[in-house]
Enzyme design. Structure first.
Site, PDB file in Angstrom:
ATOM      1  N   TYR A 175      18.340  -2.781 -31.487  1.00 32.35           N
ATOM      2  CA  TYR A 175      19.757  -2.560 -31.763  1.00 32.35           C
ATOM      3  C   TYR A 175      19.898  -2.097 -33.213  1.00 32.35           C
ATOM      4  O   TYR A 175      19.386  -2.732 -34.133  1.00 32.35           O
ATOM      5  CB  TYR A 175      20.512  -3.863 -31.522  1.00 32.35           C
ATOM      6  CG  TYR A 175      22.023  -3.809 -31.596  1.00 32.35           C
ATOM      7  CD1 TYR A 175      22.724  -2.626 -31.729  1.00 32.35           C
ATOM      8  CD2 TYR A 175      22.768  -4.983 -31.512  1.00 32.35           C
ATOM      9  CE1 TYR A 175      24.107  -2.600 -31.779  1.00 32.35           C
ATOM     10  CE2 TYR A 175      24.159  -4.980 -31.555  1.00 32.35           C
ATOM     11  CZ  TYR A 175      24.821  -3.782 -31.700  1.00 32.35           C
ATOM     12  OH  TYR A 175      26.193  -3.765 -31.749  1.00 32.35           O
ATOM     13  N   CYS A 176      20.578  -0.972 -33.421  1.00 25.82           N
ATOM     14  CA  CYS A 176      20.875  -0.455 -34.749  1.00 25.82           C
ATOM     15  C   CYS A 176      19.572  -0.260 -35.523  1.00 25.82           C
ATOM     16  O   CYS A 176      18.635   0.358 -35.031  1.00 25.82           O
ATOM     17  CB  CYS A 176      21.853  -1.392 -35.459  1.00 25.82           C
ATOM     18  SG  CYS A 176      22.497  -0.751 -37.022  1.00 25.82           S
ATOM     19  N   VAL A 177      19.471  -0.811 -36.748  1.00 27.15           N
ATOM     20  CA  VAL A 177      18.257  -0.625 -37.538  1.00 27.15           C
ATOM     21  C   VAL A 177      17.066  -1.324 -36.898  1.00 27.15           C
ATOM     22  O   VAL A 177      15.915  -0.929 -37.118  1.00 27.15           O
ATOM     23  CB  VAL A 177      18.483  -1.103 -38.986  1.00 27.15           C
ATOM     24  CG1 VAL A 177      18.685  -2.603 -39.044  1.00 27.15           C
ATOM     25  CG2 VAL A 177      17.307  -0.716 -39.878  1.00 27.15           C
TER      26      VAL A 177
ATOM     27  N   GLY B  73      16.459  -1.037 -33.809  1.00 22.23           N
ATOM     28  CA  GLY B  73      15.960   0.033 -32.959  1.00 22.23           C
ATOM     29  C   GLY B  73      15.152   1.052 -33.742  1.00 22.23           C
ATOM     30  O   GLY B  73      14.148   1.585 -33.246  1.00 22.23           O
TER      31      GLY B  73
END
Length: 601
Positions: A337-339, A341
């Site tokens: 998720y987000c950073v 990821g």
């Protein structure tokens, strides 16, 4: 007009002069407490000069734009004339309204702008004039920046961002005397709202140790482990950087391949495990997944030298090894998720370069791997600003979580800053309990080495998708990641813009399912099917232009979660008896959510 014993009362009139005077005296007293809360830490040498560098950057950028206009007097006169022409039209329209005619508006708010919802903004000539003059001026200023010649696009982007921040701050809706709703409430309560607001202001300045820490929710309404992050599970592994949580099953049979989530370290993992009704993890468990998640430590100066590679090795790779010990499965399904990821993509590319297979599928939620179109966060990223951040981190070993939290809030200041200033300090109302905003305020620090690498290698130099990122001695190529990938973007994302996620997803080498969810970076992801909110769009493998892809995409009502479940089932045919934390080689250390997530900055 309101009827009083003395007769009809004109609108916006003081109801009880004596009560109003008493409250103004109390307001001055509370204002003294707020001032003391500001000065106290400074006199003791404890206050931090936060955002001084950012303010200097704003002044420098806007001065550069101003110099361009001053150097061309003819264009400056043309721009000024255009503004005065707008004011003249507004004055003519106002006179018509005052004479009972229906004057044409000189400017109207954008659709969805909630600042001017009160009818008086339209019906009262004075407030209507203020509103339209404000809109005319701010749009003129934005156009001035847009049409400035001989400046680079990064400077233009920064200047436009700063102009919008100034415009948002100076909105007439943010001041008592220029906001009809606030003025009405102040007069009707004899100023009691301002007294309550000043008291809240003093409390928030004291809480921020001399700086204003705006509360967005009631912090007493939630507690991690009590009514947030309560999906049953155990911490089954830990090291200096992570705790690994394994959730207890709710089905008799589970998919053979377990699922490991890599959440962002910039925020705490429990955004994916808020209340039971909003928990993605609980829902996944109910669908038959053996779910593991990383819970990152909230770092201090002792972890200053932990690098991006350390986060890969001691975070993602260590978690994969622990999942194998817990379940016996060498191959896992992974998500980020987000950073988180971004780190997961780096890890998968590193594994591919080493010729190692550890993942069957990868799920990326609002994840950027290409930062060409990274949006307004790029305003804070250039060589000079990164150097200043690095100097600050060098002094204490990390970047304070409040810095990133404020940057994220500034991206949507009309939603996440000014409504709370108005509600808390002018209306004098404490904010309502809201789990998502409690999480938003529960910030985390970032270790210096890791954050410096992330800012430079991703935002500034965009190394990952250009084949220039080297981790652990390996040059990374995303095209070597050939496993099936599910990529979710959110349409109103201000942190990982949908276009940026779309462009990045083209670099993976395997089959891609690209999905766009309604709403933004958080609400678009945390969208349980039972809520029946928003929508999502599906289409072919991403290629070409994002807007053209969206124009042809198919819209579906509701949550994207069932779509993801249908996708991942295609690659997970085998079921096995449910696994409980402690069944494998790893024994429980403590109950979920564990200690790391409870660490405060």
């Amino acid at each position: 007009m309101k009827q009083t014993p003395e007769g009809p009362q004109p609108p916006f009139a003081i109801r009880d002069p004596e009560a109003f005077a008493r409250n103004m005296a109390r307001l001055a007293e509370e204002g003294g407490k707020a001032l003391a809360a500001i000065l106290g830490p400074r006199e003791a040498g404890e206050a931090k000069r936060i955002f001084a560098a950012e303010l200097a950057q704003a002044m420098k950028t806007l001065s550069h734009v101003a110099e361009k206009w001053v150097s061309d007097p003819q264009k400056a006169v043309e721009a000024q004339t255009a503004l005065w022409r707008g004011y003249l039209e507004l004055w003519t329209s106002t006179l018509q309204r005052m004479g009972g005619e229906a004057g044409e508006p000189a400017a109207t708010p954008d659709k969805g702008d909630r600042r001017f919802a009160d009818p008086a903004w339209e019906e009262h000539p004075a407030f209507n004039f203020l509103k339209e003059a404000y809109l005319l001026t701010t749009r003129w200023a934005e156009n001035l920046v847009q049409s400035t010649e001989d400046i680079d696009e990064h400077t233009r982007h920064k200047a436009l961002f700063y102009v919008k921040q100034i415009a948002n701050a100076l909105s007439p809706s943010n001041f008592v005397l220029t906001n009809p709703e606030l003025l009405r409430e102040t007069l009707e309560s004899d100023g009691e709202n301002l007294v309550r607001g000043m008291k809240l202001l003093a409390e928030d300045i004291k809480l921020g140790k001399g700086e204003l820490k705006i509360r967005q929710t009631d912090p007493t309404g939630f507690e991690v482990g009590r009514n947030l992050a309560i999906t049953p599970g155990k911490v089954v592994f830990e090291n200096d950087l992570v705790q690994l949580i394994q959730y207890a099953p709710t089905t008799e049979q589970v998919f053979k391949l377990p699922f490991l989530m890599v959440p962002p370290w910039i925020n705490k993992y429990y955004i994916l495990d808020l209340t039971p009704e909003k928990s993605l993890f609980r829902w996944m468990v109910d669908q038959g997944h053996t779910v593991f998640t990383i819970s990152w430590v909230n770092p201090d100066a002792r972890l200053a030298l932990k690098s991006f590679e350390d986060y890969m090795r001691e975070g993602v790779l260590a978690a994969m090894d622990a999942v194998e010990q817990a379940t016996g499965e060498h191959i896992v399904n992974v998500g980020g998720y987000c950073v988180g990821g971004t780190l997961l993509a780096v890890t998968l590319a590193w594994l591919a370069a080493k010729g190692q297979e550890r993942a069957a599928t990868a799920t990326f939620l609002t994840t950027q791997v290409d930062f060409t179109h990274a949006g307004d966060l790029k305003v804070f990223v250039d060589e000079e600003q990164i150097r200043l951040v690095e100097e600050e981190m060098a002094r204490q070993g990390y970047l304070e979580g409040s810095r990133m939290a404020t940057a994220f809030n500034l991206l949507r200041s009309n939603d996440l800053i000014w409504p709370y200033v108005v509600n808390n300090y002018l209306r004098g109302r404490a904010p309502f309990p809201f789990d998502l905003l409690y999480w938003n305020a529960d910030s985390t620090n970032m270790p210096a080495a890791n954050h410096s690498f992330y800012l430079r290698s991703c935002y500034l130099e965009n190394r990952l998708t250009t084949g220039r990122m080297v981790i652990g001695g390996e040059t990374l190529e995303l095209r070597k990641i050939r496993i099936p990938v599910y990529t979710l973007a959110t349409r109103e994302d201000h942190i990982a813009p949908a276009k940026s996620v779309f462009v990045g997803s083209k670099h993976f080498g395997g089959p891609i399912r690209f999905v766009v969810a309604g709403s933004g970076h958080i609400a678009g992801v945390v969208n349980p099917p039972e809520k029946r909110k928003y929508q999502y769009w599906t289409g072919p493998k991403p290629s070409g232009d994002f807007d053209k892809w969206m124009a042809k995409a198919k819209e579906h009502p509701g949550s994207w979660w069932p779509d993801w479940q249908a996708w991942i089932r295609r690659y997970n045919k085998t079921m096995v008896p449910a696994r409980h934390p402690g069944d494998g080689k790893l024994k429980p250390i403590e109950d979920a959510p564990g200690r790391y997530v409870k660490m405060k900055c």
